[in-house]
Scaffold this active site. Structure first.
Site, PDB file in Angstrom:
ATOM      1  N   HIS A 161      -1.932  -5.438   1.336  1.00 14.43           N
ATOM      2  CA  HIS A 161      -3.229  -6.092   1.139  1.00 14.43           C
ATOM      3  C   HIS A 161      -2.997  -7.497   0.615  1.00 14.43           C
ATOM      4  O   HIS A 161      -2.120  -7.704  -0.223  1.00 14.43           O
ATOM      5  CB  HIS A 161      -4.064  -5.307   0.114  1.00 14.43           C
ATOM      6  CG  HIS A 161      -5.249  -6.063  -0.406  1.00 14.43           C
ATOM      7  ND1 HIS A 161      -6.428  -6.141   0.292  1.00 14.43           N
ATOM      8  CD2 HIS A 161      -5.413  -6.818  -1.521  1.00 14.43           C
ATOM      9  CE1 HIS A 161      -7.276  -6.909  -0.394  1.00 14.43           C
ATOM     10  NE2 HIS A 161      -6.687  -7.316  -1.500  1.00 14.43           N
ATOM     11  N   LYS A 195       0.832  -1.212   0.000  1.00 20.48           N
ATOM     12  CA  LYS A 195       0.000   0.000   0.000  1.00 20.48           C
ATOM     13  C   LYS A 195       0.868   1.264   0.000  1.00 20.48           C
ATOM     14  O   LYS A 195       2.085   1.205   0.238  1.00 20.48           O
ATOM     15  CB  LYS A 195      -0.929  -0.029   1.216  1.00 20.48           C
ATOM     16  CG  LYS A 195      -1.925  -1.196   1.173  1.00 20.48           C
ATOM     17  CD  LYS A 195      -2.966  -1.037   2.272  1.00 20.48           C
ATOM     18  CE  LYS A 195      -3.979  -2.161   2.206  1.00 20.48           C
ATOM     19  NZ  LYS A 195      -5.085  -1.963   3.173  1.00 20.48           N
ATOM     20  N   ASN A 249      -2.003   0.136   6.619  1.00 23.13           N
ATOM     21  CA  ASN A 249      -1.575  -1.165   7.153  1.00 23.13           C
ATOM     22  C   ASN A 249      -0.633  -1.913   6.207  1.00 23.13           C
ATOM     23  O   ASN A 249      -0.553  -3.140   6.217  1.00 23.13           O
ATOM     24  CB  ASN A 249      -2.779  -2.017   7.594  1.00 23.13           C
ATOM     25  CG  ASN A 249      -3.671  -2.432   6.451  1.00 23.13           C
ATOM     26  OD1 ASN A 249      -3.512  -1.974   5.328  1.00 23.13           O
ATOM     27  ND2 ASN A 249      -4.621  -3.301   6.736  1.00 23.13           N
ATOM     28  N   GLU A 260      -8.513 -10.104  -8.454  1.00 21.87           N
ATOM     29  CA  GLU A 260      -7.594  -8.990  -8.158  1.00 21.87           C
ATOM     30  C   GLU A 260      -6.338  -9.073  -9.021  1.00 21.87           C
ATOM     31  O   GLU A 260      -5.803  -8.048  -9.450  1.00 21.87           O
ATOM     32  CB  GLU A 260      -7.267  -8.990  -6.658  1.00 21.87           C
ATOM     33  CG  GLU A 260      -8.498  -8.631  -5.834  1.00 21.87           C
ATOM     34  CD  GLU A 260      -8.298  -8.687  -4.326  1.00 21.87           C
ATOM     35  OE1 GLU A 260      -7.195  -9.056  -3.861  1.00 21.87           O
ATOM     36  OE2 GLU A 260      -9.255  -8.355  -3.609  1.00 21.87           O
ATOM     37  N   ARG A 281      -1.928 -14.598   4.382  1.00 24.85           N
ATOM     38  CA  ARG A 281      -2.597 -13.876   5.466  1.00 24.85           C
ATOM     39  C   ARG A 281      -1.870 -14.102   6.795  1.00 24.85           C
ATOM     40  O   ARG A 281      -1.811 -13.210   7.638  1.00 24.85           O
ATOM     41  CB  ARG A 281      -4.078 -14.261   5.525  1.00 24.85           C
ATOM     42  CG  ARG A 281      -4.805 -13.753   4.284  1.00 24.85           C
ATOM     43  CD  ARG A 281      -6.244 -14.182   4.215  1.00 24.85           C
ATOM     44  NE  ARG A 281      -7.116 -13.343   5.031  1.00 24.85           N
ATOM     45  CZ  ARG A 281      -7.489 -12.111   4.696  1.00 24.85           C
ATOM     46  NH1 ARG A 281      -7.040 -11.546   3.589  1.00 24.85           N
ATOM     47  NH2 ARG A 281      -8.307 -11.430   5.467  1.00 24.85           N
ATOM     48  N   PHE A 337     -15.762   3.036   6.263  1.00 25.22           N
ATOM     49  CA  PHE A 337     -14.380   3.442   6.009  1.00 25.22           C
ATOM     50  C   PHE A 337     -14.045   3.527   4.513  1.00 25.22           C
ATOM     51  O   PHE A 337     -12.909   3.810   4.148  1.00 25.22           O
ATOM     52  CB  PHE A 337     -13.407   2.481   6.707  1.00 25.22           C
ATOM     53  CG  PHE A 337     -13.575   1.022   6.355  1.00 25.22           C
ATOM     54  CD1 PHE A 337     -13.011   0.486   5.202  1.00 25.22           C
ATOM     55  CD2 PHE A 337     -14.303   0.177   7.185  1.00 25.22           C
ATOM     56  CE1 PHE A 337     -13.163  -0.850   4.876  1.00 25.22           C
ATOM     57  CE2 PHE A 337     -14.465  -1.180   6.862  1.00 25.22           C
ATOM     58  CZ  PHE A 337     -13.889  -1.685   5.702  1.00 25.22           C
ATOM     59  N   TYR A 358     -11.807  -1.788  -4.463  1.00 29.15           N
ATOM     60  CA  TYR A 358     -12.399  -2.047  -3.153  1.00 29.15           C
ATOM     61  C   TYR A 358     -13.929  -1.948  -3.176  1.00 29.15           C
ATOM     62  O   TYR A 358     -14.541  -1.703  -2.142  1.00 29.15           O
ATOM     63  CB  TYR A 358     -11.831  -1.078  -2.125  1.00 29.15           C
ATOM     64  CG  TYR A 358     -10.461  -1.500  -1.595  1.00 29.15           C
ATOM     65  CD1 TYR A 358     -10.313  -2.644  -0.823  1.00 29.15           C
ATOM     66  CD2 TYR A 358      -9.324  -0.743  -1.844  1.00 29.15           C
ATOM     67  CE1 TYR A 358      -9.085  -3.039  -0.323  1.00 29.15           C
ATOM     68  CE2 TYR A 358      -8.081  -1.123  -1.344  1.00 29.15           C
ATOM     69  CZ  TYR A 358      -7.974  -2.274  -0.586  1.00 29.15           C
ATOM     70  OH  TYR A 358      -6.761  -2.660  -0.084  1.00 29.15           O
ATOM     71  N   THR A 412      -5.482  -7.390  10.131  1.00 32.61           N
ATOM     72  CA  THR A 412      -5.765  -6.113   9.446  1.00 32.61           C
ATOM     73  C   THR A 412      -5.355  -4.931  10.302  1.00 32.61           C
ATOM     74  O   THR A 412      -4.773  -3.960   9.805  1.00 32.61           O
ATOM     75  CB  THR A 412      -7.282  -6.033   9.131  1.00 32.61           C
ATOM     76  OG1 THR A 412      -7.657  -7.180   8.369  1.00 32.61           O
ATOM     77  CG2 THR A 412      -7.608  -4.776   8.340  1.00 32.61           C
ATOM     78  N   ARG A 421       2.628  -6.663   8.840  1.00 31.93           N
ATOM     79  CA  ARG A 421       1.908  -5.511   9.406  1.00 31.93           C
ATOM     80  C   ARG A 421       2.441  -5.149  10.791  1.00 31.93           C
ATOM     81  O   ARG A 421       2.489  -3.974  11.149  1.00 31.93           O
ATOM     82  CB  ARG A 421       0.404  -5.792   9.426  1.00 31.93           C
ATOM     83  CG  ARG A 421      -0.207  -5.678   8.024  1.00 31.93           C
ATOM     84  CD  ARG A 421      -1.634  -6.122   8.023  1.00 31.93           C
ATOM     85  NE  ARG A 421      -2.327  -5.837   6.776  1.00 31.93           N
ATOM     86  CZ  ARG A 421      -3.373  -6.530   6.351  1.00 31.93           C
ATOM     87  NH1 ARG A 421      -3.840  -7.542   7.057  1.00 31.93           N
ATOM     88  NH2 ARG A 421      -3.956  -6.207   5.208  1.00 31.93           N
TER      89      ARG A 421
HETATM   90  P1  CMP Z   1      -7.391  -4.594   3.279  1.00 36.87           P
HETATM   91  O1  CMP Z   1      -7.007  -5.983   3.594  1.00 36.87           O
HETATM   92  O2  CMP Z   1      -6.684  -3.912   2.167  1.00 36.87           O
HETATM   93  O3  CMP Z   1      -8.962  -4.550   2.972  1.00 36.87           O
HETATM   94  C1  CMP Z   1      -9.746  -3.402   3.182  1.00 36.87           C
HETATM   95  C2  CMP Z   1      -9.058  -2.354   3.973  1.00 36.87           C
HETATM   96  O4  CMP Z   1      -9.890  -1.405   4.612  1.00 36.87           O
HETATM   97  C3  CMP Z   1      -8.284  -2.981   5.113  1.00 36.87           C
HETATM   98  O5  CMP Z   1      -7.187  -3.710   4.595  1.00 36.87           O
HETATM   99  C4  CMP Z   1      -7.964  -1.777   5.979  1.00 36.87           C
HETATM  100  O6  CMP Z   1      -6.763  -1.116   5.576  1.00 36.87           O
HETATM  101  C5  CMP Z   1      -9.143  -0.833   5.682  1.00 36.87           C
HETATM  102  N1  CMP Z   1      -9.998  -0.650   6.860  1.00 36.87           N
HETATM  103  C6  CMP Z   1     -10.200   0.513   7.508  1.00 36.87           C
HETATM  104  N2  CMP Z   1     -11.038   0.343   8.546  1.00 36.87           N
HETATM  105  C7  CMP Z   1     -11.375  -0.977   8.558  1.00 36.87           C
HETATM  106  C8  CMP Z   1     -12.205  -1.779   9.401  1.00 36.87           C
HETATM  107  N3  CMP Z   1     -12.878  -1.271  10.435  1.00 36.87           N
HETATM  108  N4  CMP Z   1     -12.307  -3.109   9.113  1.00 36.87           N
HETATM  109  C9  CMP Z   1     -11.644  -3.647   8.057  1.00 36.87           C
HETATM  110  N5  CMP Z   1     -10.857  -2.926   7.223  1.00 36.87           N
HETATM  111  C10 CMP Z   1     -10.710  -1.605   7.476  1.00 36.87           C
END
Ligand code: CMP
Length: 131
Positions: free
Chosen positions: A109, A3, A106, A120, A79, A51, A43, A85, A96
């Site tokens: 992805h 990211k 974070n 993707e 993962r 968010f 997304y 996350t 992370r």
């Molecule tokens: P990612 O795995 O890229 O998928 C969606 C992204 O939304 C996640 O990582 C986070 O960076 C972001 N995000 C922000 N707030 C939240 C939340 N409450 N729950 C999950 N993802 C979130």
């Protein structure tokens, strides 16, 4: 995908090294920047989440590194490698835990299923860009 924060904070090389040492083969790799529109499409599954707007703004704020990775049990193992996350909940030694600062920024992805990995991967790469 590494990211914008992972790239901007200079962690691209270290993250790719962790991925390779984790047993993943990189079969496609690209350094690029997402427009708001493209980030929104990537997304789209989160479009109803509170968010979503912040996520799209952040993901289009700077360059990213996209990759397709190959490994047995790749989705689950990746993962595990990247951690939770929310970086404050990510296990020690995960990407992370080491490189991310917040749930938005974070660092990385990972696809959450084989089906989404196909979708993707095709979002970023043609058949001629995979080796
Ligand atoms: P990612 O795995 O890229 O998928 C969606 C992204 O939304 C996640 O990582 C986070 O960076 C972001 N995000 C922000 N707030 C939240 C939340 N409450 N729950 C999950 N993802 C979130």
């Amino acid at each position: 995908m590494i990211k914008p924060d992972g790239v901007a904070n200079g962690h691209t090389g270290a993250i790719l090294e962790d991925i390779i040492k984790g047993g993943f083969k990189i079969i496609a790799l690209k350094y690029t920047r997402l427009s708001k529109e493209i980030a929104g499409q990537f997304y789209a599954v989160h479009s109803e989440r509170p968010f979503y707007t912040d996520l799209v703004n952040f993901m289009s704020s700077g360059p990213i590194v996209a990759a397709i990775l190959e490994k047995d049990n790749a989705v689950e193992d990746f993962r595990t490698l990247i951690g939770a996350t929310d970086p404050s909940k990510a296990d020690a030694g995960t990407i992370r835990n080491k490189y991310a600062k917040s749930i938005d920024a974070n660092a990385i992805h990972g696809s959450d299923s084989d089906e989404n990995a196909q979708i993707e991967g095709s979002f970023f790469f043609t058949a001629f860009e995979r080796f």
